[in-house]
Design an enzyme around this catalytic site. Structure first.
Site, short mmCIF file in Angstrom:
data_model
loop_
_atom_site.label_atom_id
_atom_site.label_comp_id
_atom_site.label_asym_id
_atom_site.label_seq_id
_atom_site.Cartn_x
_atom_site.Cartn_y
_atom_site.Cartn_z
CG HIS A 126 -2.14 -0.81 1.10
ND1 HIS A 126 -3.01 -0.67 0.04
CD2 HIS A 126 -2.64 -1.79 1.89
CE1 HIS A 126 -4.00 -1.54 0.18
NE2 HIS A 126 -3.81 -2.24 1.29
CB CYS A 182 -1.96 3.74 -4.34
SG CYS A 182 -2.94 2.28 -4.73
#
Length: 336
Positions: A126, A182
Site C-alpha cells: 500500500h 498507489c
C-alpha cells in the site's frame, strides 16, 4: 533518425551540468553526476506486503517480491546471499516488513556503497499521501508507504526514504527503485521526472541562479544544510505559486551525484492495480516491468518506459513514471 542496434552503454566519466559557480574555497565548480557501470557489488532489497487479516488486504505483493528476486538472479546476476526479502508470511521475525525492519533493511542496502555498485530496491504494497510539511511537494502532499504494522507504528514518508537511500550514495553508485504502490509517482523524491517522449520537467539553472537556487544546490553539494535552508527561504519569497516553489526546493535539496533511478507504478494522483496476470496474483507494475525486460534486455530508459506503459494501457489507467536524481540521457541502455 533512429540509431541502429542496441542502445549505448552509459559513459564512465563525470557528467557536468548547469552553470559554473564558486565554492567556499573560491574554486570554479559545476554540478556533476556519474552514471554507474553496474560492474561492482550487487545488493537488493525486495519488500512485498499482503497485509494478512487487515481491512485492505492485498493478494499479489508477496508474489511480486519473489518474482523480482528471480528476475534479478536470472537476468542481472544478483546472488541469493546479497538479497534481503521482507514479506508478511516470513517465518523469521527479522524478515517481517515492519516499520523498524524496513528502515533497518534500507540502511543495510546502502551501507558501504561504492562507485559502480548496483543497488536494487523493490516495494509492493500500500502507498498513500500525507500532508507535506517542508514545502517540497507541488501538490502539497508527501508520498508514503505502509509497513504491515502501520496502524501501530505509522507510515514511512518519502523524505525519510530519500534521506536513508539516496543521500549517502557516492557519485557513480546506482540505485534502481521500483514502487508498485498507489500514489507512488515521486515516492523517492527524485527531482527529474521524464515523459515518454524523453523530455524532462527540468528547471533552467542559469536563469534561476539569481534566485538563490544555485547557492542552495551548491550548499547541498558541500553538505552545508544551513546554507541550503537560508537560500531556500529566499526562494520561497521569490517563487510565485506552489508548483514553482516546490520544484525549486526539490531541485535544491534532492539533486545527487549518484545514479539514482526510480520506476513507479503510477502518478502521485493515481492508484496502482493489484491484479491477476498469467493466472497469478501480482502488482500490474511489477508484472509489466519484469515482462518487458524478459522479452528484451537491451532497451533504453525511454523504450522501457514506453513499453511498460503500452503493456499497462491495455487494461489499466495508471501511468508508470520514471524519475532520476540527475538530468539523464534516456536513450542510454538501461542496466542494473
Amino acid at each position: 533518425m533512429c540509431a541502429e542496434g542496441p542502445p549505448q552503454q552509459p559513459p564512465s566519466q563525470q557528467q557536468s551540468y548547469g552553470p559554473s559557480f564558486e565554492d567556499a574555497q573560491h574554486h570554479q565548480r559545476q554540478l556533476y553526476f556519474q552514471y554507474s557501470q553496474c560492474t561492482g557489488k550487487k545488493k537488493a532489497l525486495c519488500i512485498g506486503i499482503n497485509y494478512f487479516g487487515q481491512s485492505a488486504e492485498l493478494k499479489g505483493c508477496i508474489n511480486d517480491a519473489r518474482n523480482v528476486v528471480q528476475f534479478l538472479k536470472e537476468l542481472w546476476g544478483y546472488k541469493e546471499d546479497d538479497i534481503v526479502v521482507l514479506t508478511d508470511d516470513a517465518q523469521n521475525p527479522r524478515q517481517i516488513p515492519s516499520r523498524d525492519n524496513i528502515l533497518a533493511a534500507m540502511q543495510w542496502l546502502v551501507r558501504d556503497a561504492q562507485p559502480n555498485d548496483s543497488l536494487f530496491f523493490h516495494y509492493s504494497g500500500h502507498g498513500g499521501q500525507t500532508k507535506d510539511l517542508d514545502g517540497d511537494e507541488a501538490d502539497g502532499y508527501d508520498e508514503v508507504i505502509y509497513p504491515n504494522d502501520f496502524e501501530r507504528a505509522g507510515h514511512i514518508v518519502d523524505d525519510i526514504m530519500h534521506d536513508i537511500m539516496v543521500k549517502p550514495l557516492p557519485a557513480g553508485c546506482r540505485l534502481t527503485a521500483i514502487f508498485d504502490s498507489c500514489h507512488s509517482g515521486s515516492a523517492l523524491d527524485l527531482p527529474y521526472i521524464y515523459s515518454t517522449e524523453g523530455k524532462v520537467k527540468e528547471p533552467n539553472l542559469a536563469a534561476e541562479a539569481g534566485q538563490g537556487l544555485l547557492s542552495a544546490v551548491t550548499s547541498y553539494a558541500r553538505g552545508d544544510m544551513g546554507g541550503v535552508f537560508s537560500s531556500v527561504s529566499g526562494l520561497l519569497k521569490s517563487a510565485t505559486g506552489n508548483n514553482q516553489r516546490a520544484d525549486k526546493i526539490t531541485k535544491a535539496t534532492r539533486t545527487s551525484p549518484a545514479d539514482v533511478i526510480s520506476w513507479s507504478g503510477c502518478k502521485d494522483s493515481q492508484t496502482s492495480a493489484d491484479t491477476v496476470e498469467a493466472g497469478q496474483s501480482t502488482g500490474a507494475m511489477s508484472y509489466a516491468f519484469i515482462s518487458c525486460l524478459r522479452q528484451n534486455k537491451q532497451q533504453s530508459y525511454q523504450q522501457l518506459l514506453q513499453n511498460i506503459r503500452a503493456i499497462l494501457k491495455a487494461k489499466y489507467s495508471q501511468k508508470p513514471q520514471l524519475s532520476s536524481s540527475h538530468p539523464m540521457d534516456v536513450n542510454l541502455l538501461f542496466i542494473c
